[in-house]
Design a protein around this motif. Structure first.
Motif, PDB file in Angstrom:
ATOM      1  N   LEU A 124      39.575  -4.161  15.527  1.00 41.54           N
ATOM      2  CA  LEU A 124      38.232  -3.503  15.413  1.00 41.54           C
ATOM      3  C   LEU A 124      38.291  -2.599  14.187  1.00 41.54           C
ATOM      4  CD1 LEU A 124      36.962  -3.018  19.097  1.00 41.54           C
ATOM      5  CD2 LEU A 124      36.728  -5.067  17.564  1.00 41.54           C
ATOM      6  N   PHE A 125      39.401  -2.068  14.003  1.00 39.08           N
ATOM      7  CA  PHE A 125      39.404  -1.007  12.753  1.00 39.08           C
ATOM      8  C   PHE A 125      40.559  -1.351  11.780  1.00 39.08           C
ATOM      9  CE2 PHE A 125      37.167   1.213  16.309  1.00 39.08           C
ATOM     10  CZ  PHE A 125      36.394   1.948  15.554  1.00 39.08           C
ATOM     11  N   ALA A 126      40.107  -2.301  10.848  1.00 37.82           N
ATOM     12  CA  ALA A 126      41.276  -2.550   9.928  1.00 37.82           C
ATOM     13  C   ALA A 126      40.761  -3.329   8.652  1.00 37.82           C
ATOM     14  CB  ALA A 126      42.507  -3.358  10.475  1.00 37.82           C
ATOM     15  N   PRO A 127      40.944  -3.245   7.596  1.00 43.92           N
ATOM     16  CA  PRO A 127      40.794  -4.304   6.345  1.00 43.92           C
ATOM     17  C   PRO A 127      41.855  -4.932   6.486  1.00 43.92           C
ATOM     18  CG  PRO A 127      41.692  -2.145   5.554  1.00 43.92           C
ATOM     19  CD  PRO A 127      41.681  -1.739   6.993  1.00 43.92           C
ATOM     20  N   ARG A 128      41.932  -5.969   5.777  1.00 42.80           N
ATOM     21  CA  ARG A 128      42.878  -6.816   5.361  1.00 42.80           C
ATOM     22  C   ARG A 128      44.429  -6.398   5.230  1.00 42.80           C
ATOM     23  NH1 ARG A 128      41.010 -10.357   0.033  1.00 42.80           N
ATOM     24  NH2 ARG A 128      40.200  -8.543  -1.118  1.00 42.80           N
ATOM     25  N   LEU A 129      44.440  -5.150   4.527  1.00 43.74           N
ATOM     26  CA  LEU A 129      45.595  -4.791   4.290  1.00 43.74           C
ATOM     27  C   LEU A 129      46.415  -4.383   5.288  1.00 43.74           C
ATOM     28  CD1 LEU A 129      44.713  -2.361   1.027  1.00 43.74           C
ATOM     29  CD2 LEU A 129      46.039  -4.678   0.934  1.00 43.74           C
ATOM     30  N   ASN A 130      45.757  -3.741   6.352  1.00 38.80           N
ATOM     31  CA  ASN A 130      46.683  -3.357   7.428  1.00 38.80           C
ATOM     32  C   ASN A 130      46.286  -3.680   8.828  1.00 38.80           C
ATOM     33  OD1 ASN A 130      44.255  -2.185   7.924  1.00 38.80           O
ATOM     34  ND2 ASN A 130      44.850   0.043   8.158  1.00 38.80           N
ATOM     35  N   LYS A 131      45.734  -4.975   8.897  1.00 36.47           N
ATOM     36  CA  LYS A 131      45.218  -5.782  10.026  1.00 36.47           C
ATOM     37  C   LYS A 131      46.433  -6.115  10.777  1.00 36.47           C
ATOM     38  CE  LYS A 131      44.964 -10.373   7.778  1.00 36.47           C
ATOM     39  NZ  LYS A 131      44.055 -11.465   7.477  1.00 36.47           N
ATOM     40  N   GLN A 132      46.206  -6.015  12.275  1.00 37.68           N
ATOM     41  CA  GLN A 132      47.455  -6.413  13.068  1.00 37.68           C
ATOM     42  C   GLN A 132      47.370  -8.035  13.573  1.00 37.68           C
ATOM     43  OE1 GLN A 132      50.153  -4.916  13.277  1.00 37.68           O
ATOM     44  NE2 GLN A 132      50.013  -2.506  13.186  1.00 37.68           N
ATOM     45  N   VAL A 133      46.125  -8.521  13.694  1.00 41.51           N
ATOM     46  CA  VAL A 133      45.786  -9.704  14.100  1.00 41.51           C
ATOM     47  C   VAL A 133      44.910 -10.501  13.027  1.00 41.51           C
ATOM     48  CG1 VAL A 133      46.304  -9.291  16.607  1.00 41.51           C
ATOM     49  CG2 VAL A 133      43.896  -8.997  15.458  1.00 41.51           C
ATOM     50  N   ILE A 159      56.493   5.162  11.519  1.00 41.60           N
ATOM     51  CA  ILE A 159      55.685   4.754  12.760  1.00 41.60           C
ATOM     52  C   ILE A 159      54.334   4.635  12.217  1.00 41.60           C
ATOM     53  CG2 ILE A 159      55.142   6.957  13.869  1.00 41.60           C
ATOM     54  CD1 ILE A 159      55.675   5.663  16.327  1.00 41.60           C
ATOM     55  N   LEU A 160      53.830   5.311  11.536  1.00 42.19           N
ATOM     56  CA  LEU A 160      52.536   5.130  10.931  1.00 42.19           C
ATOM     57  C   LEU A 160      52.486   5.299   9.534  1.00 42.19           C
ATOM     58  CD1 LEU A 160      49.586   4.776  12.052  1.00 42.19           C
ATOM     59  CD2 LEU A 160      49.282   7.162  12.298  1.00 42.19           C
ATOM     60  N   ARG A 161      52.191   4.453   8.618  1.00 41.50           N
ATOM     61  CA  ARG A 161      52.575   4.424   7.333  1.00 41.50           C
ATOM     62  C   ARG A 161      51.360   3.716   6.307  1.00 41.50           C
ATOM     63  NH1 ARG A 161      54.490  -0.117   5.493  1.00 41.50           N
ATOM     64  NH2 ARG A 161      55.443  -1.547   6.843  1.00 41.50           N
ATOM     65  N   PHE A 215      53.710  -2.446  17.444  1.00 44.71           N
ATOM     66  CA  PHE A 215      52.649  -3.253  17.773  1.00 44.71           C
ATOM     67  C   PHE A 215      52.999  -4.503  18.763  1.00 44.71           C
ATOM     68  CE2 PHE A 215      49.491  -6.885  17.270  1.00 44.71           C
ATOM     69  CZ  PHE A 215      48.405  -6.092  17.453  1.00 44.71           C
ATOM     70  N   GLY A 216      54.071  -5.296  18.387  1.00 45.28           N
ATOM     71  CA  GLY A 216      54.453  -6.454  19.179  1.00 45.28           C
ATOM     72  C   GLY A 216      55.261  -6.064  20.607  1.00 45.28           C
ATOM     73  N   VAL A 217      55.740  -4.948  20.425  1.00 45.64           N
ATOM     74  CA  VAL A 217      56.297  -4.518  21.887  1.00 45.64           C
ATOM     75  C   VAL A 217      55.213  -4.373  22.860  1.00 45.64           C
ATOM     76  CG1 VAL A 217      57.415  -2.735  23.007  1.00 45.64           C
ATOM     77  CG2 VAL A 217      58.404  -3.690  20.982  1.00 45.64           C
ATOM     78  N   ILE A 218      54.052  -3.625  22.573  1.00 50.18           N
ATOM     79  CA  ILE A 218      52.901  -3.170  23.123  1.00 50.18           C
ATOM     80  C   ILE A 218      52.221  -4.569  23.546  1.00 50.18           C
ATOM     81  CG2 ILE A 218      50.983  -1.711  23.264  1.00 50.18           C
ATOM     82  CD1 ILE A 218      52.112   0.147  21.112  1.00 50.18           C
ATOM     83  N   CYS A 219      52.334  -5.472  22.459  1.00 52.24           N
ATOM     84  CA  CYS A 219      51.491  -6.795  22.817  1.00 52.24           C
ATOM     85  C   CYS A 219      51.929  -7.129  24.106  1.00 52.24           C
ATOM     86  CB  CYS A 219      51.547  -7.315  21.911  1.00 52.24           C
ATOM     87  SG  CYS A 219      50.234  -6.910  20.395  1.00 52.24           S
ATOM     88  N   LYS A 220      53.363  -7.272  24.297  1.00 52.90           N
ATOM     89  CA  LYS A 220      54.114  -7.925  25.309  1.00 52.90           C
ATOM     90  C   LYS A 220      53.927  -7.265  26.584  1.00 52.90           C
ATOM     91  CE  LYS A 220      58.069  -9.237  22.675  1.00 52.90           C
ATOM     92  NZ  LYS A 220      59.381  -9.366  22.573  1.00 52.90           N
ATOM     93  N   ILE A 221      53.307  -5.929  26.583  1.00 53.92           N
ATOM     94  CA  ILE A 221      53.076  -5.126  27.987  1.00 53.92           C
ATOM     95  C   ILE A 221      51.577  -5.396  28.165  1.00 53.92           C
ATOM     96  CG2 ILE A 221      52.909  -2.973  28.839  1.00 53.92           C
ATOM     97  CD1 ILE A 221      55.414  -2.021  26.862  1.00 53.92           C
ATOM     98  N   PHE A 222      50.815  -5.175  27.140  1.00 55.41           N
ATOM     99  CA  PHE A 222      49.229  -5.143  27.486  1.00 55.41           C
ATOM    100  C   PHE A 222      48.622  -6.528  27.356  1.00 55.41           C
ATOM    101  CE2 PHE A 222      49.247  -0.227  26.839  1.00 55.41           C
ATOM    102  CZ  PHE A 222      49.616  -0.015  27.927  1.00 55.41           C
ATOM    103  N   GLY A 223      49.230  -7.379  26.397  1.00 53.46           N
ATOM    104  CA  GLY A 223      48.712  -8.526  25.999  1.00 53.46           C
ATOM    105  C   GLY A 223      48.214  -8.402  24.425  1.00 53.46           C
TER     106      GLY A 223
END
Length: 490
Positions: free
Chosen positions: A74-83, A167-169, A60-68
């Motif tokens: 938009l699709f996450a509870p607090r257990l798997n939120k990325q931001v 990669i997806l867990r 996720f961090g690598v893709i953020c460096k590319i796309f921002g």
């Protein structure tokens, strides 16, 4: 009161009713409290937490460096939120919003979208309708209906996520998503604004231009530098030689020569492809890189026959297994292409004591002025009825008779065995043959359904069937060398 159409349940209900009448008994429905009805409600009460999957944080961090960095997940509870900001599908004290489809996504500068795969199409439609911007993680499923919409909404080149462990867990454990064993993910930067998507498409088109060019080069400049339509033989030779140096084979260069002739290019009073120097060049290309058959070896037919023999008895087979068996038997016994199987119809079928003739709805590939195949003939194979295409065809027609009335083209022999039943397309029949090959242990990554033709011919030759008979059955010309050279293999 509701109802069902199950004949089995209807029979059980009838038996119970008749028993009550015979013994003069009454059946009374009574309510069972939920706390005591644990057996019937056990499946609905079982908690399933295996739906909150999370993308690896490093990726996720690598893709953020590319796309921002996204403004919100938009699709996450607090257990798997990325931001920090996120939307949850269930009430959550830390969630900024509930029901993500009830809010306007355009209010956020950049959104992160990793939805359940069943909601991908709905998410794309919402991004387009509200002209939002964000990056989405989706599986690389090229045949999905939403893939075309996704490609048209790109504003950056998509990034393929390298497949690796975890990669997806699940956030609460190290359990990996089972789909990742055979699927890749990709991250795509999308926009619902047409101006941004058109700019990206224009940038992709311009990337094919050479530095300094203001417009697309014409491909004909390779053979005509002076702007005329009559290049010299030297220019044609140089063009074909450069094509040869790119490592292509004889077939590709011969196609290029034919293209020059079809364009009407004339050199020294001859068509470009018929010039003596061009013909001589092609002979040299053939000697250096001769045309080779697609397969230098073929698969053994015996395991496939054993698999088909084990699919018995015919009257108790599922419609799927019966269909697969019939398709493979016809392909083997007739050395037939998929096109031939697709054109078989039941209209005006000729039925004999030990044979059946079925007409074809059109011309097949090997048809020519002196050889026009209009029907195929199936004879009974008394030695082994488990491998008899004649018997299998009889059972198949009988089993599918009651469902053909709802088929778009009921005259076609093969219909899909999955509701809603339709006449089978060529791709469907090809997939059926591939399934049988895979079940029989044949390497389907190497051999395609088209290899059945050569395998059948090779097996027939090994069983001392006359070559003339094989060529007549397969529709090859008697003067052709393709059978012994390209089809009869080890």
């Amino acid at each position: 009161m509701g109802g069902i159409k199950s004949e089995i349940c209807n029979g059980i209900s009838t038996n119970i009713w008749e028993w009550c009448v015979e013994y003069k008994s009454w059946i009374i429905c009574s309510h069972i409290p939920g706390k005591t009805n644990f057996l019937a409600d056990s499946a609905s009460r079982r908690f399933n937490d295996k739906h909150e999957w999370k993308l690896d944080e490093n990726i996720f961090g690598v893709i953020c460096k590319i796309f921002g960095l996204p403004s919100i997940d938009l699709f996450a509870p607090r257990l798997n939120k990325q931001v920090k900001r996120f939307c949850s599908w269930k009430p959550d004290p830390e969630a900024e919003h509930l029901d993500v489809f009830s809010i306007n996504w355009a209010q956020f500068e950049l959104v992160y979208i990793f939805p359940p795969f069943s909601l991908i199409a709905r998410c794309l439609q919402k991004v387009r309708a509200e002209k939002a911007k964000g990056w989405m993680v989706v599986p690389l499923w090229k045949s999905q209906p939403w893939m075309g919409m996704l490609v048209r909404m790109l504003i950056r080149e998509p990034r393929l996520i390298t497949r690796k462990k975890n990669i997806l867990r699940l956030p609460i454990s190290s359990e990996e998503h089972p789909i990742m064993k055979h699927t890749k993910l990709m991250a795509c930067l999308l926009s619902g604004k047409e101006c941004e998507t058109e700019e990206f498409l224009k940038r992709v088109q311009n990337s094919s231009w050479r530095p300094g060019n203001q417009e697309q080069e014409s491909s004909t400049d390779r053979i005509s530098k002076d702007g005329h339509n009559t290049p010299t033989v030297e220019q044609v030779i140089i063009f074909l030689s450069e094509t040869f140096c790119r490592g292509v084979g004889y077939e590709c260069i011969n196609t290029a020569r034919a293209a020059l002739s079809s364009l009407g290019i004339v050199v020294d009073g001859r068509r470009a492809g018929d010039h003596p120097l061009v013909v001589r060049l092609l002979k040299g290309v053939f000697n250096m890189r001769p045309a080779k058959p697609r397969y230098i070896e073929t698969w053994d037919v015996q395991p496939v026959l054993e698999k088909l023999r084990s699919m018995c008895p015919l009257h108790s087979l599922f419609l799927k297994d019966l269909t697969l068996k019939l398709v493979m038997l016809l392909a083997l016994t007739q050395a037939a292409r998929v096109q031939t199987l697709h054109l078989l119809i039941l209209k005006d079928i000729i039925i004999g004591k030990d044979f059946r003739c079925m007409w074809l709805a059109g011309n097949i590939k090997q048809c020519r002025p002196k050889f026009n195949v209009q029907f195929i003939k199936l004879k009974a194979y008394e030695k082994d009825k488990n491998l008899c295409a004649f018997e299998t065809l009889k059972i198949y027609i009988r089993r599918t008779k009651h469902i053909r009335s709802n088929v778009d083209d009921e005259s076609k022999l093969f219909i899909s065995f999955i509701k809603p039943h339709k006449s089978a397309a060529k791709d469907t029949i090809s997939r059926w043959i591939k399934s049988v090959l895979h079940m029989s242990g044949v390497d389907t990554k190497k051999f395609t359904p088209g290899s059945v033709r050569s395998a059948a011919a090779s097996k027939a030759k090994a069983m001392t069937v006359p070559v003339a008979h094989i060529m007549a059955k397969a529709g090859w010309a008697r003067c052709a060398i393709s059978l012994p050279d390209l089809y009869i293999q080890a």
